[in-house]
Design a protein around this motif. Structure first.
Motif, PDB file in Angstrom:
ATOM      1  N   TYR A  16       0.830  -1.206   0.000  1.00  0.00           N
ATOM      2  CA  TYR A  16       0.000   0.000   0.000  1.00  0.00           C
ATOM      3  C   TYR A  16       0.867   1.259   0.000  1.00  0.00           C
ATOM      4  CZ  TYR A  16      -2.880   3.851   1.433  1.00  0.00           C
ATOM      5  OH  TYR A  16      -3.483   5.084   1.478  1.00  0.00           O
ATOM      6  N   ILE A  17       1.922   1.256   0.791  1.00  0.00           N
ATOM      7  CA  ILE A  17       2.824   2.421   0.829  1.00  0.00           C
ATOM      8  C   ILE A  17       3.424   2.651  -0.558  1.00  0.00           C
ATOM      9  CG2 ILE A  17       5.005   3.299   1.747  1.00  0.00           C
ATOM     10  CD1 ILE A  17       4.290   1.869   4.388  1.00  0.00           C
ATOM     11  N   LYS A  18       3.840   1.556  -1.190  1.00  0.00           N
ATOM     12  CA  LYS A  18       4.402   1.660  -2.541  1.00  0.00           C
ATOM     13  C   LYS A  18       3.363   2.205  -3.508  1.00  0.00           C
ATOM     14  CE  LYS A  18       5.108  -0.569  -6.746  1.00  0.00           C
ATOM     15  NZ  LYS A  18       4.141  -1.030  -7.753  1.00  0.00           N
ATOM     16  N   ALA A  19       2.104   1.700  -3.443  1.00  0.00           N
ATOM     17  CA  ALA A  19       1.029   2.159  -4.323  1.00  0.00           C
ATOM     18  C   ALA A  19       0.707   3.632  -4.083  1.00  0.00           C
ATOM     19  CB  ALA A  19      -0.213   1.298  -4.124  1.00  0.00           C
ATOM     20  N   TYR A  20       0.687   4.011  -2.818  1.00  0.00           N
ATOM     21  CA  TYR A  20       0.388   5.410  -2.459  1.00  0.00           C
ATOM     22  C   TYR A  20       1.449   6.357  -3.014  1.00  0.00           C
ATOM     23  CZ  TYR A  20      -0.288   9.601   0.375  1.00  0.00           C
ATOM     24  OH  TYR A  20      -0.472  10.895   0.775  1.00  0.00           O
ATOM     25  N   VAL A  21       2.713   6.029  -2.783  1.00  0.00           N
ATOM     26  CA  VAL A  21       3.800   6.896  -3.241  1.00  0.00           C
ATOM     27  C   VAL A  21       3.830   6.965  -4.762  1.00  0.00           C
ATOM     28  CG1 VAL A  21       6.314   7.158  -3.328  1.00  0.00           C
ATOM     29  CG2 VAL A  21       5.202   6.533  -1.180  1.00  0.00           C
ATOM     30  N   SER A  22       3.682   5.814  -5.420  1.00  0.00           N
ATOM     31  CA  SER A  22       3.697   5.770  -6.884  1.00  0.00           C
ATOM     32  C   SER A  22       2.565   6.609  -7.476  1.00  0.00           C
ATOM     33  CB  SER A  22       3.574   4.321  -7.347  1.00  0.00           C
ATOM     34  OG  SER A  22       3.378   4.257  -8.744  1.00  0.00           O
ATOM     35  N   ARG A  73       2.687  10.167  -9.653  1.00  0.00           N
ATOM     36  CA  ARG A  73       2.055  10.311 -10.977  1.00  0.00           C
ATOM     37  C   ARG A  73       1.098  11.501 -10.994  1.00  0.00           C
ATOM     38  NH1 ARG A  73      -0.500   4.620 -12.278  1.00  0.00           N
ATOM     39  NH2 ARG A  73      -1.162   5.723 -14.176  1.00  0.00           N
ATOM     40  N   LEU A  74       0.413  11.719  -9.891  1.00  0.00           N
ATOM     41  CA  LEU A  74      -0.542  12.836  -9.819  1.00  0.00           C
ATOM     42  C   LEU A  74       0.157  14.195  -9.757  1.00  0.00           C
ATOM     43  CD1 LEU A  74      -3.181  11.324  -7.367  1.00  0.00           C
ATOM     44  CD2 LEU A  74      -3.564  11.928  -9.762  1.00  0.00           C
ATOM     45  N   SER A  75       1.401  14.212  -9.321  1.00  0.00           N
ATOM     46  CA  SER A  75       2.132  15.479  -9.235  1.00  0.00           C
ATOM     47  C   SER A  75       3.074  15.689 -10.422  1.00  0.00           C
ATOM     48  CB  SER A  75       2.942  15.538  -7.930  1.00  0.00           C
ATOM     49  OG  SER A  75       3.894  14.491  -7.883  1.00  0.00           O
ATOM     50  N   HIS A 113      -5.621  17.392 -23.472  1.00  0.00           N
ATOM     51  CA  HIS A 113      -4.462  16.808 -22.802  1.00  0.00           C
ATOM     52  C   HIS A 113      -4.775  16.210 -21.426  1.00  0.00           C
ATOM     53  CE1 HIS A 113      -1.680  18.352 -25.861  1.00  0.00           C
ATOM     54  NE2 HIS A 113      -2.408  19.456 -25.850  1.00  0.00           N
ATOM     55  N   GLY A 114      -5.950  16.507 -20.859  1.00  0.00           N
ATOM     56  CA  GLY A 114      -6.288  15.972 -19.542  1.00  0.00           C
ATOM     57  C   GLY A 114      -5.444  16.559 -18.429  1.00  0.00           C
ATOM     58  N   LEU A 115      -5.092  17.850 -18.591  1.00  0.00           N
ATOM     59  CA  LEU A 115      -4.175  18.486 -17.643  1.00  0.00           C
ATOM     60  C   LEU A 115      -4.760  19.755 -17.024  1.00  0.00           C
ATOM     61  CD1 LEU A 115      -0.903  18.214 -19.781  1.00  0.00           C
ATOM     62  CD2 LEU A 115      -1.646  16.668 -17.948  1.00  0.00           C
ATOM     63  N   LYS A 116      -4.279  20.059 -15.818  1.00  0.00           N
ATOM     64  CA  LYS A 116      -4.628  21.306 -15.142  1.00  0.00           C
ATOM     65  C   LYS A 116      -3.731  22.429 -15.664  1.00  0.00           C
ATOM     66  CE  LYS A 116      -5.409  18.736 -10.832  1.00  0.00           C
ATOM     67  NZ  LYS A 116      -4.966  18.603  -9.419  1.00  0.00           N
ATOM     68  N   ARG A 117      -3.994  23.632 -15.195  1.00  0.00           N
ATOM     69  CA  ARG A 117      -3.163  24.779 -15.587  1.00  0.00           C
ATOM     70  C   ARG A 117      -1.688  24.580 -15.243  1.00  0.00           C
ATOM     71  NH1 ARG A 117      -6.098  30.547 -14.102  1.00  0.00           N
ATOM     72  NH2 ARG A 117      -6.933  30.954 -16.189  1.00  0.00           N
ATOM     73  N   ASP A 118      -1.420  23.879 -14.144  1.00  0.00           N
ATOM     74  CA  ASP A 118      -0.026  23.693 -13.728  1.00  0.00           C
ATOM     75  C   ASP A 118       0.625  22.483 -14.410  1.00  0.00           C
ATOM     76  OD1 ASP A 118      -1.226  21.555 -12.485  1.00  0.00           O
ATOM     77  OD2 ASP A 118      -0.598  22.082 -10.444  1.00  0.00           O
ATOM     78  N   SER A 119      -0.059  21.923 -15.420  1.00  0.00           N
ATOM     79  CA  SER A 119       0.442  20.802 -16.224  1.00  0.00           C
ATOM     80  C   SER A 119       0.471  19.469 -15.485  1.00  0.00           C
ATOM     81  CB  SER A 119       1.844  21.099 -16.790  1.00  0.00           C
ATOM     82  OG  SER A 119       1.792  22.229 -17.633  1.00  0.00           O
ATOM     83  N   THR A 120      -0.174  19.392 -14.318  1.00  0.00           N
ATOM     84  CA  THR A 120      -0.348  18.102 -13.651  1.00  0.00           C
ATOM     85  C   THR A 120      -1.679  17.507 -14.108  1.00  0.00           C
ATOM     86  OG1 THR A 120      -1.390  19.131 -11.711  1.00  0.00           O
ATOM     87  CG2 THR A 120       1.008  18.791 -11.643  1.00  0.00           C
ATOM     88  N   PRO A 121      -1.855  16.190 -13.986  1.00  0.00           N
ATOM     89  CA  PRO A 121      -3.033  15.545 -14.576  1.00  0.00           C
ATOM     90  C   PRO A 121      -4.331  15.736 -13.795  1.00  0.00           C
ATOM     91  CG  PRO A 121      -1.678  13.913 -13.471  1.00  0.00           C
ATOM     92  CD  PRO A 121      -0.899  15.198 -13.431  1.00  0.00           C
ATOM     93  N   LEU A 122      -5.418  15.814 -14.549  1.00  0.00           N
ATOM     94  CA  LEU A 122      -6.749  15.752 -13.967  1.00  0.00           C
ATOM     95  C   LEU A 122      -7.034  14.312 -13.553  1.00  0.00           C
ATOM     96  CD1 LEU A 122      -8.589  17.858 -16.691  1.00  0.00           C
ATOM     97  CD2 LEU A 122      -8.186  18.581 -14.324  1.00  0.00           C
ATOM     98  N   ARG A 123      -7.893  14.138 -12.562  1.00  0.00           N
ATOM     99  CA  ARG A 123      -8.251  12.798 -12.104  1.00  0.00           C
ATOM    100  C   ARG A 123      -9.578  12.367 -12.718  1.00  0.00           C
ATOM    101  NH1 ARG A 123      -6.976  13.306  -5.577  1.00  0.00           N
ATOM    102  NH2 ARG A 123      -5.061  14.517  -5.797  1.00  0.00           N
ATOM    103  N   ASP A 137      -2.170   9.816 -18.940  1.00  0.00           N
ATOM    104  CA  ASP A 137      -1.147   8.816 -19.268  1.00  0.00           C
ATOM    105  C   ASP A 137      -1.472   8.069 -20.557  1.00  0.00           C
ATOM    106  OD1 ASP A 137       0.377   9.404 -17.075  1.00  0.00           O
ATOM    107  OD2 ASP A 137      -0.269   7.696 -15.872  1.00  0.00           O
ATOM    108  N   SER A 138      -2.755   8.120 -20.982  1.00  0.00           N
ATOM    109  CA  SER A 138      -3.186   7.359 -22.163  1.00  0.00           C
ATOM    110  C   SER A 138      -3.293   8.223 -23.414  1.00  0.00           C
ATOM    111  CB  SER A 138      -4.559   6.713 -21.883  1.00  0.00           C
ATOM    112  OG  SER A 138      -4.518   5.929 -20.722  1.00  0.00           O
ATOM    113  N   ILE A 139      -2.856   9.468 -23.332  1.00  0.00           N
ATOM    114  CA  ILE A 139      -3.043  10.424 -24.437  1.00  0.00           C
ATOM    115  C   ILE A 139      -1.725  10.664 -25.161  1.00  0.00           C
ATOM    116  CG2 ILE A 139      -3.608  12.837 -24.975  1.00  0.00           C
ATOM    117  CD1 ILE A 139      -5.588  12.761 -22.629  1.00  0.00           C
ATOM    118  N   ASP A 140      -1.791  10.721 -26.477  1.00  0.00           N
ATOM    119  CA  ASP A 140      -0.638  11.132 -27.287  1.00  0.00           C
ATOM    120  C   ASP A 140      -0.638  12.660 -27.314  1.00  0.00           C
ATOM    121  OD1 ASP A 140       1.279  11.752 -29.137  1.00  0.00           O
ATOM    122  OD2 ASP A 140       0.407  10.591 -30.774  1.00  0.00           O
ATOM    123  N   HIS A 141       0.195  13.255 -26.478  1.00  0.00           N
ATOM    124  CA  HIS A 141       0.185  14.716 -26.318  1.00  0.00           C
ATOM    125  C   HIS A 141       0.826  15.446 -27.499  1.00  0.00           C
ATOM    126  CE1 HIS A 141      -1.345  14.516 -22.194  1.00  0.00           C
ATOM    127  NE2 HIS A 141      -0.555  13.468 -22.050  1.00  0.00           N
TER     128      HIS A 141
END
Length: 289
Positions: free
Chosen positions: A22-28, A32-34, A114-124, A180-184
């Protein structure tokens, strides 16, 4: 007593391994979200006459946006589950709790393409991987409609992920991060031919692939508690239907066999907004699979 002792050791080992995973999944997942994505926003100017705005509204309905963001698109708590967490869809208007007043055409393009926020991190969760494929005219129409939404004041809580969401994301069992699934690097397609053809049906089928997979053959549930996803290719039940039966199913939510489709599982309420040409093209494509 020795058996009980070894059972205790085994349970402790399982608990330690589960905690470590779980710790590994959380950190990973948090990494990815950041993550900040590299992409270039292509030059894009939106035309906004009344016909284009009306078409944008129709496209929005075919994408099922209101089922997630609410009838007024002011957002809602979409899922509240002890294990998966609380998933909140944002207020897409510029009312209180919604988008900033200076949210621009390019902000919309960044989100939808692109599925991204203004700060270029991904939308959920946001299914930008299904919207990213839109041709230039359709993207123009969709952004034209979204840009003129009347402000609705609706403040919402933040999305918070549960234990299971982190685990399933790490195992690639749910699509938490569509970016992660988009050809940007792919530019918007110009001049989509709107005709009854397999090619146009394939273009429209992006709405289906998120659940039914790219081969349209369905598969396991998309998340715990969800139904098994049906095969809608030529080898599935819809492959036996005539064009008229297929179109009637999309329009009414009732299959030729008399089965009532649950809108929360198969969004026929969104797909019934396809016009006749689109429905026929989609039928041709699915029959070709």
């Amino acid at each position: 007593m020795k058996i009980l002792k070894w059972i205790g050791y085994a349970l402790l080992t399982i608990l330690l391994l589960a905690t470590a995973f779980y710790i590994k999944a959380y950190v990973s997942t948090e990494n990815r979200l950041s993550k900040k994505y590299n992409y270039t926003l292509q030059p894009f100017e939106v035309k906004t006459d009344s016909a284009i705005v009306a078409e944008g509204h129709r496209i929005l309905k075919t994408k099922g946006c209101k089922s997630c963001h609410g009838e007024d698109l002011a957002g809602k708590v979409w899922l509240d589950d002890a294990m998966l967490g609380r998933i909140v869809t944002p207020n897409l208007t510029k009312g209180k709790g919604g988008l900033p007043k200076d949210y621009s055409t390019h902000d919309w393009l960044r989100s939808l393409k692109h599925g991204l926020k203004r700060d270029s991190t991904p939308l959920r969760i946001m299914p930008s991987h299904e919207i990213s494929h839109l041709g230039e005219e359709d993207m123009n129409a969709l952004i034209a409609y979204l840009s003129q939404l009347q402000p609705v004041d609706h403040e919402l809580p933040e999305t918070s992920l549960g234990v299971l969401a982190y685990v399933l994301t790490d195992l690639d069992q749910i699509l938490l991060i569509p970016a992660d699934s988009i050809d940007h690097s792919r530019p918007l397609t110009k001049g989509v031919s709107r005709e009854v053809s397999v090619k146009f049906g394939e273009y429209l089928s992006a709405n289906c692939s998120g659940c039914h997979r790219k081969n349209m053959k369905g598969g396991p549930p998309l998340a715990p508690g969800f139904p098994v996803v049906a095969d809608i290719s030529s080898t599935g039940n819809p492959g036996k239907w005539s064009e008229e039966q297929f179109i009637n199913t999309l329009k009414t939510g009732t299959t030729p066999e008399g089965k009532k489709l649950k809108a929360e599982e198969m969004p026929w309420i969104a797909f019934k907004n396809y016009n006749e040409t689109e429905m026929k093209a989609l039928y041709l494509f699915l029959k070709s699979m």
